[in-house]
Design an enzyme around this catalytic site. Sequence first.
Site, PDB file in Angstrom:
ATOM      1  N   THR A  35       0.906  -1.253  -0.208  1.00  0.00           N
ATOM      2  CA  THR A  35       0.198  -0.039   0.187  1.00  0.00           C
ATOM      3  C   THR A  35       1.042   1.182  -0.193  1.00  0.00           C
ATOM      4  O   THR A  35       2.100   1.049   0.018  1.00  0.00           O
ATOM      5  CB  THR A  35      -0.830   0.092   1.206  1.00  0.00           C
ATOM      6  OG1 THR A  35       0.040  -0.218   2.410  1.00  0.00           O
ATOM      7  CG2 THR A  35      -1.951  -1.119   1.200  1.00  0.00           C
ATOM      8  N   TYR A 163      -7.428   4.913  14.777  1.00  0.00           N
ATOM      9  CA  TYR A 163      -6.089   4.236  14.739  1.00  0.00           C
ATOM     10  C   TYR A 163      -5.844   3.213  15.785  1.00  0.00           C
ATOM     11  O   TYR A 163      -5.620   2.128  16.106  1.00  0.00           O
ATOM     12  CB  TYR A 163      -4.809   4.982  14.165  1.00  0.00           C
ATOM     13  CG  TYR A 163      -3.540   4.259  14.608  1.00  0.00           C
ATOM     14  CD1 TYR A 163      -3.323   2.933  14.046  1.00  0.00           C
ATOM     15  CD2 TYR A 163      -2.584   4.853  15.588  1.00  0.00           C
ATOM     16  CE1 TYR A 163      -1.738   2.471  14.371  1.00  0.00           C
ATOM     17  CE2 TYR A 163      -1.369   4.169  15.914  1.00  0.00           C
ATOM     18  CZ  TYR A 163      -1.055   2.935  15.213  1.00  0.00           C
ATOM     19  OH  TYR A 163      -0.055   2.201  15.480  1.00  0.00           O
ATOM     20  N   SER A 164      -5.590   4.107  16.911  1.00  0.00           N
ATOM     21  CA  SER A 164      -5.292   3.344  18.277  1.00  0.00           C
ATOM     22  C   SER A 164      -6.441   2.405  18.769  1.00  0.00           C
ATOM     23  O   SER A 164      -5.925   1.431  19.502  1.00  0.00           O
ATOM     24  CB  SER A 164      -4.969   4.410  19.427  1.00  0.00           C
ATOM     25  OG  SER A 164      -5.979   5.190  19.537  1.00  0.00           O
ATOM     26  N   LYS A 167      -5.796  -0.874  17.071  1.00  0.00           N
ATOM     27  CA  LYS A 167      -4.791  -1.636  17.406  1.00  0.00           C
ATOM     28  C   LYS A 167      -5.009  -2.189  18.858  1.00  0.00           C
ATOM     29  O   LYS A 167      -4.627  -3.232  19.157  1.00  0.00           O
ATOM     30  CB  LYS A 167      -3.535  -0.645  17.492  1.00  0.00           C
ATOM     31  CG  LYS A 167      -2.935  -0.195  16.245  1.00  0.00           C
ATOM     32  CD  LYS A 167      -2.248  -1.407  15.412  1.00  0.00           C
ATOM     33  CE  LYS A 167      -1.095  -1.979  15.967  1.00  0.00           C
ATOM     34  NZ  LYS A 167      -0.351  -3.104  15.232  1.00  0.00           N
ATOM     35  N   ASN A 192       7.114   6.057  19.938  1.00  0.00           N
ATOM     36  CA  ASN A 192       7.249   6.461  18.640  1.00  0.00           C
ATOM     37  C   ASN A 192       8.782   6.021  18.036  1.00  0.00           C
ATOM     38  O   ASN A 192       9.840   6.293  18.786  1.00  0.00           O
ATOM     39  CB  ASN A 192       7.375   7.936  18.736  1.00  0.00           C
ATOM     40  CG  ASN A 192       5.933   8.371  18.715  1.00  0.00           C
ATOM     41  OD1 ASN A 192       5.016   7.965  19.664  1.00  0.00           O
ATOM     42  ND2 ASN A 192       5.640   9.615  18.003  1.00  0.00           N
ATOM     43  N   LYS A 202       5.093  11.080   8.630  1.00  0.00           N
ATOM     44  CA  LYS A 202       5.616  11.218  10.284  1.00  0.00           C
ATOM     45  C   LYS A 202       6.602  12.108  10.430  1.00  0.00           C
ATOM     46  O   LYS A 202       7.159  12.949   9.643  1.00  0.00           O
ATOM     47  CB  LYS A 202       6.229   9.705  10.560  1.00  0.00           C
ATOM     48  CG  LYS A 202       5.366   8.521  10.357  1.00  0.00           C
ATOM     49  CD  LYS A 202       4.118   8.486  10.930  1.00  0.00           C
ATOM     50  CE  LYS A 202       3.067   7.495  10.836  1.00  0.00           C
ATOM     51  NZ  LYS A 202       3.384   6.346  11.798  1.00  0.00           N
ATOM     52  N   VAL A 219       3.514  22.365  12.346  1.00  0.00           N
ATOM     53  CA  VAL A 219       3.646  21.745  13.778  1.00  0.00           C
ATOM     54  C   VAL A 219       2.361  21.882  14.305  1.00  0.00           C
ATOM     55  O   VAL A 219       1.934  23.146  14.472  1.00  0.00           O
ATOM     56  CB  VAL A 219       4.758  22.699  14.625  1.00  0.00           C
ATOM     57  CG1 VAL A 219       4.669  21.989  15.966  1.00  0.00           C
ATOM     58  CG2 VAL A 219       5.968  22.464  14.138  1.00  0.00           C
ATOM     59  N   ASP A 285      -4.482  22.153  15.642  1.00  0.00           N
ATOM     60  CA  ASP A 285      -4.134  20.833  16.059  1.00  0.00           C
ATOM     61  C   ASP A 285      -5.098  19.918  15.472  1.00  0.00           C
ATOM     62  O   ASP A 285      -6.266  20.303  15.159  1.00  0.00           O
ATOM     63  CB  ASP A 285      -4.068  20.827  17.581  1.00  0.00           C
ATOM     64  CG  ASP A 285      -3.521  19.837  18.432  1.00  0.00           C
ATOM     65  OD1 ASP A 285      -2.708  18.914  17.446  1.00  0.00           O
ATOM     66  OD2 ASP A 285      -3.125  19.853  19.574  1.00  0.00           O
TER      67      ASP A 285
END
Length: 349
Positions: A35, A163-164, A167, A192, A202, A219, A285
């Site tokens: 992917t 995502y988390s 997992k 990380n 990333k 940022v 953010d």
Amino acid sequence: MNILVTGGAGFIGSNFIKYMLQNKDCNIVNLDLLTYAGNIKNLEGLSENKRYTYIKGDILNRGLLDYIFRTFEIQIVVNFAAESHVDRSIEDPEIFLKTNVMGTQALLDTAKDYWKLNLADKYSKEFEKGVKFIQVSTDEVYGSLGPSGYFTEETCLAPNSPYSATKASADMMVRAYYETYGLPVCITRCSNNYGPYQFPEKLIPLMINNALKGLSLPVYGDGKQVRDWLYVEDHCSAISAVIEKGKSGEVYNIGGNNEKENIEIVKLILDKLGKEHSLITHVKDRLGHDRRYSIDNTKINKELGWSPSYNFEEGMEKTITWYLENVEWMEDIVSGEYMRYYNKMYDGR
């Protein structure tokens, strides 16, 4: 050892394959669908290695999984295959459910059925010694920490992003297969990672690439989100230790003992590359952005004798040097689909 590595063309998976082939007596089958974040160039030079086999395919393809287990007599599974970028999970959670949860379950089922069949054989004692399923997870399943304290293996799971959450769901499936079927499993949860071959969505490779091109460095928020940073080679050596000495049914946290604010890292990269801090641009953010993660390594250190070899300064020096020496690799990555995604994520924020 006959090892199936899933997601082995990705950042951590490709580093792990190289580490194991260089340091251990093993045969590796790499199953990767290639992917957007998978890159077969990460494994250039291995095609002639008789201990390495690459197969392009999906971990949801149970027929293919069964073929791989039978053909290569798989004893160990190291499951890196995952959608792993939080921002992408916010945009499209469904693909994360398919790969991270259903894909893990397909692997578990195949391993269970194949190993059960082979362990019933009276000649299986040597085979049995090496059998293990390693689920490579993340500290993000624990949620967010306050300004003090650390994640331990006993910390409750409290994922805050799609995502988390996927997992954490996969981890629970792995645990269930141990408790219900007696499948020999270990779960690793790392902090990380950074190092060579990391996809440029990333933080660290993104900032290196933008700085080299004189582009703004986006940022999130105030940039004071804290992460514990683990050099990828240290992660690979930790997984190797879990394969060799990890106890079935156990969770092992893997951290680098390097807590840094994101903004610290961005400024360090600019300083190393001789660029002005004025390139930093604070952007809105992201949703549900966890404030702090930090890993307690006590268990893996005491029980398996593992600890990180690299401090952050050493790891960053090696990482920046690698990207400077592999500009062509980066240029091949940051084109086409990636740039469309990048512009979508940061334009107008």
